[in-house]
Design an enzyme around this catalytic site. Structure first.
Site, PDB file in Angstrom:
ATOM      1  N   GLY A 340       0.782  -1.232   0.000  1.00  0.00           N
ATOM      2  CA  GLY A 340       0.000   0.000   0.000  1.00  0.00           C
ATOM      3  C   GLY A 340       0.812   1.279   0.000  1.00  0.00           C
ATOM      4  CG  ASP A 397      -7.314  -0.637  10.716  1.00  0.00           C
ATOM      5  OD1 ASP A 397      -8.026  -0.071  11.546  1.00  0.00           O
ATOM      6  OD2 ASP A 397      -7.732  -1.549   9.976  1.00  0.00           O
ATOM      7  CG  ASP A 453      -5.417  -3.669  -1.601  1.00  0.00           C
ATOM      8  OD1 ASP A 453      -4.935  -3.211  -0.549  1.00  0.00           O
ATOM      9  OD2 ASP A 453      -5.753  -4.861  -1.723  1.00  0.00           O
TER      10      ASP A 453
HETATM   11  P1  IMP Z   1      -3.180  -2.687  11.012  1.00  0.00           P
HETATM   12  O1  IMP Z   1      -2.220  -3.816  11.190  1.00  0.00           O
HETATM   13  O2  IMP Z   1      -4.562  -3.074  11.476  1.00  0.00           O
HETATM   14  O3  IMP Z   1      -2.749  -1.401  11.603  1.00  0.00           O
HETATM   15  O4  IMP Z   1      -3.381  -2.504   9.468  1.00  0.00           O
HETATM   16  C1  IMP Z   1      -2.453  -1.982   8.659  1.00  0.00           C
HETATM   17  C2  IMP Z   1      -2.596  -2.454   7.242  1.00  0.00           C
HETATM   18  O5  IMP Z   1      -3.922  -2.850   6.915  1.00  0.00           O
HETATM   19  C3  IMP Z   1      -2.256  -1.322   6.315  1.00  0.00           C
HETATM   20  O6  IMP Z   1      -0.884  -1.308   6.043  1.00  0.00           O
HETATM   21  C4  IMP Z   1      -3.095  -1.615   5.118  1.00  0.00           C
HETATM   22  O7  IMP Z   1      -2.389  -2.467   4.254  1.00  0.00           O
HETATM   23  C5  IMP Z   1      -4.297  -2.336   5.643  1.00  0.00           C
HETATM   24  N1  IMP Z   1      -5.447  -1.423   5.807  1.00  0.00           N
HETATM   25  C6  IMP Z   1      -5.983  -0.993   6.966  1.00  0.00           C
HETATM   26  N2  IMP Z   1      -7.028  -0.173   6.752  1.00  0.00           N
HETATM   27  C7  IMP Z   1      -7.152  -0.098   5.426  1.00  0.00           C
HETATM   28  C8  IMP Z   1      -8.073   0.615   4.573  1.00  0.00           C
HETATM   29  O8  IMP Z   1      -8.987   1.339   4.997  1.00  0.00           O
HETATM   30  N3  IMP Z   1      -7.897   0.457   3.232  1.00  0.00           N
HETATM   31  C9  IMP Z   1      -6.906  -0.325   2.718  1.00  0.00           C
HETATM   32  N4  IMP Z   1      -6.030  -0.990   3.467  1.00  0.00           N
HETATM   33  C10 IMP Z   1      -6.160  -0.888   4.813  1.00  0.00           C
HETATM   34 MG    MG Z   2       0.528  -1.518   4.940  1.00  0.00          MG
END
Ligand code: IMP
Ligand code: MG
Length: 480
Positions: A340, A397, A453
């Site tokens: 991303g 996230d 994506d």
């Molecule tokens: P985390 O581990 O929950 O913090 O998520 C991080 C990863 O989840 C990011 O690097 C993104 O690849 C993916 N991600 C989280 N939220 C979104 C979103 O709203 N759209 C697209 N990808 C997301």
């Molecule tokens: Mg990511």
């Protein structure tokens, strides 16, 4: 034939060693050892083990102690008896008069007068302690101390056996004992979870290599005299993050009560970190990984535009300028987490005016082909030992990814690490890692574009938008 209390000590050691040799579940073996210790000494006993931070002690098995005493706060290893940091047995004649007792009032209320703590060592490292609590004043003899040491050693053997059985790194003198030391906590995962969502959550934690314990601790919230009338037991404790997590995936009617309990908990135990996940949060967490009740509900197509291309370019320029100013003459290594991040990284570094290195890493996602443990599908190639690293993310996230990546990079000897993310979905954070540079805050919605994506689509949009909501017109298939 031994006489007097030796007879009881002898019997307890014989039973405990048989239990260690029995192949029984670790929890049962430790319970036998602790019960045997307590009975032989006509006292209460407990086995306390260091958590992964090696700073806190958690009751892992106990016998003959009132719940009100066991359910006190997690103990600090350096403030509770001190046999763990020193590696020497500690005998306390009167709990009310000794500063080495962390909760003297609670101990006194529980009827405890004297205490003995004997370090539990695995190899050469102290992993916890075997403790004995008496209702009368007792001057513990060498013989008593030797007996408890023998029992503690048997517990250590059981813990080590269990670690070996689970094919974890065996405890070696001077080696890392976090695996063996927390084995009883890990054992909790074979215990039944109250709700399937808890098991699911435990699997997600396992995937991101986050140490956890299921319901290891209850907090008294209300008392009537000395009796505890209200208690709160958070679902998970993550020792490495010193964080409790409560999943509220049950009926809405119970949520109000939970919220109330949580408020009390925060008031009474302000030092405690706790994150609450509501059902909606949890379903969104699953949907993020492509399943659960919300996964099918997502629409297709581009929804509301949050940040236009021009707006993104402006913000990225500002961030680049700030980074260039803050890290001039430091030659940072910019590390991006694929995929991303590729648009953001490309634009960001082209606006930076200082010498820098660029590298990327990629990790597998939960819900993919093998969801048991996160895999680094591409590691960095640059040597970051002693370097300043700017970790560049597209979006943060829950914080699981960031937490894993930071631990991975720190293990490579990074001297300083700062986090720079284009988007911050704050409301969904579970692991709260400070973000040093943030482009935009985004709402609790799925966003796409500018590298991000949805099922590998939309990365090439020049702007950032929401994924469109599903059409309200649902086609229902009736029975024919
Ligand atoms: P985390 O581990 O929950 O913090 O998520 C991080 C990863 O989840 C990011 O690097 C993104 O690849 C993916 N991600 C989280 N939220 C979104 C979103 O709203 N759209 C697209 N990808 C997301
Ligand atoms: Mg990511």
């Amino acid at each position: 034939m031994p006489v007097g209390k030796e007879r009881y000590y002898y019997k307890a050691v014989r039973r405990a060693s048989a239990a260690v040799n029995s192949g029984l579940e670790l929890k049962a073996v430790l319970a036998t050892i602790v019960r045997g210790t307590a009975r032989a000494m006509n006292a209460g006993a407990s086995l306390v083990l260091l958590d992964a931070t090696k700073k806190k002690l958690i009751h892992s098995a106990s016998w003959g102690l009132p719940q009100s005493y066991l359910r006190k706060g997690i103990m600090d290893a350096d403030r509770s008896l001190t046999e763990v940091p020193t590696g020497q047995p500690v005998a306390i004649l009167d709990v009310a008069q000794d500063s080495r007792v962390q909760y003297p009032d609670l101990a006194r209320k529980a009827g405890i007068v004297s205490m003995l703590g004997v370090p539990l060592t695995i190899g050469a490292t102290v992993a916890g302690s075997m403790r004995v609590y008496t209702r009368q004043t007792v001057e513990f003899s060498n013989q008593d101390i030797n007996f408890v040491t023998a029992m503690a050693n048997l517990a250590a053997v059981a813990i080590n056996n269990d670690a070996l059985r689970q094919q974890k790194t065996p405890a070696e003198p001077g080696g890392d004992l976090s695996e063996a030391g927390t084995a009883p906590l890990r054992q909790a995962r074979s215990a039944s979870f109250a709700h399937p969502s808890e098991e699911e959550f435990a699997q997600i934690l396992d995937f991101y290599n986050i140490e956890w314990a299921y319901e290891p601790q209850s907090f008294p919230l209300a008392w009537e005299g000395e009796r505890v009338t209200e208690m709160f037991t958070p679902d998970f404790y993550l020792p490495g993050l010193e964080l409790y997590v409560e999943l509220t995936t049950m009926k809405q009617s119970l949520v109000t009560e939970k919220n109330h309990k949580l408020r009390c908990l925060r008031e009474l135990y302000p030092e405690i970190n706790i994150t609450l996940l509501y059902k909606k949060d949890f379903d969104r967490l699953l949907a993020k990984f492509g399943y659960g009740p919300l996964a099918q509900e997502r629409g297709q197509g581009v929804g509301e535009i949050l940040h236009s291309s021009a707006e993104i370019q402006r913000r990225v320029r500002e961030m680049a300028k700030k980074l260039s100013k803050d890290y001039a003459n430091r030659r940072p290594v910019m590390i991006g987490v694929l995929r991303g991040v590729f648009c953001f990284m490309a634009d960001l570094i082209r606006q930076m005016t200082i010498p820098l290195d660029v590298d990327f890493m990629a990790i597998s996602y939960y819900g993919g082909e093998d969801s048991t443990i996160v895999k680094i599908t591409k590691d960095i190639d640059i040597n970051v030992d002693g370097r300043l690293v700017i970790l560049v993310e597209d979006i943060v996230d829950t914080g699981f990814t960031l937490n894993f990546v930071i631990n991975h990079l720190k293990a490579k000897g990074v001297a300083e690490l700062v986090v720079c993310t284009l988007l911050d979905k704050r409301t969904r954070r579970i692991i709260d890692i400070p973000l040093d540079y943030v482009g935009f805050k985004v709402p609790d919605e799925f966003v796409i574009g500018y590298g991000l994506d949805y099922r590998e689509e939309y990365r090439n949009l020049p702007f950032i938008s929401l994924l469109s909501k599903p059409s309200p017109l649902k086609i229902r298939r009736g029975k024919r």
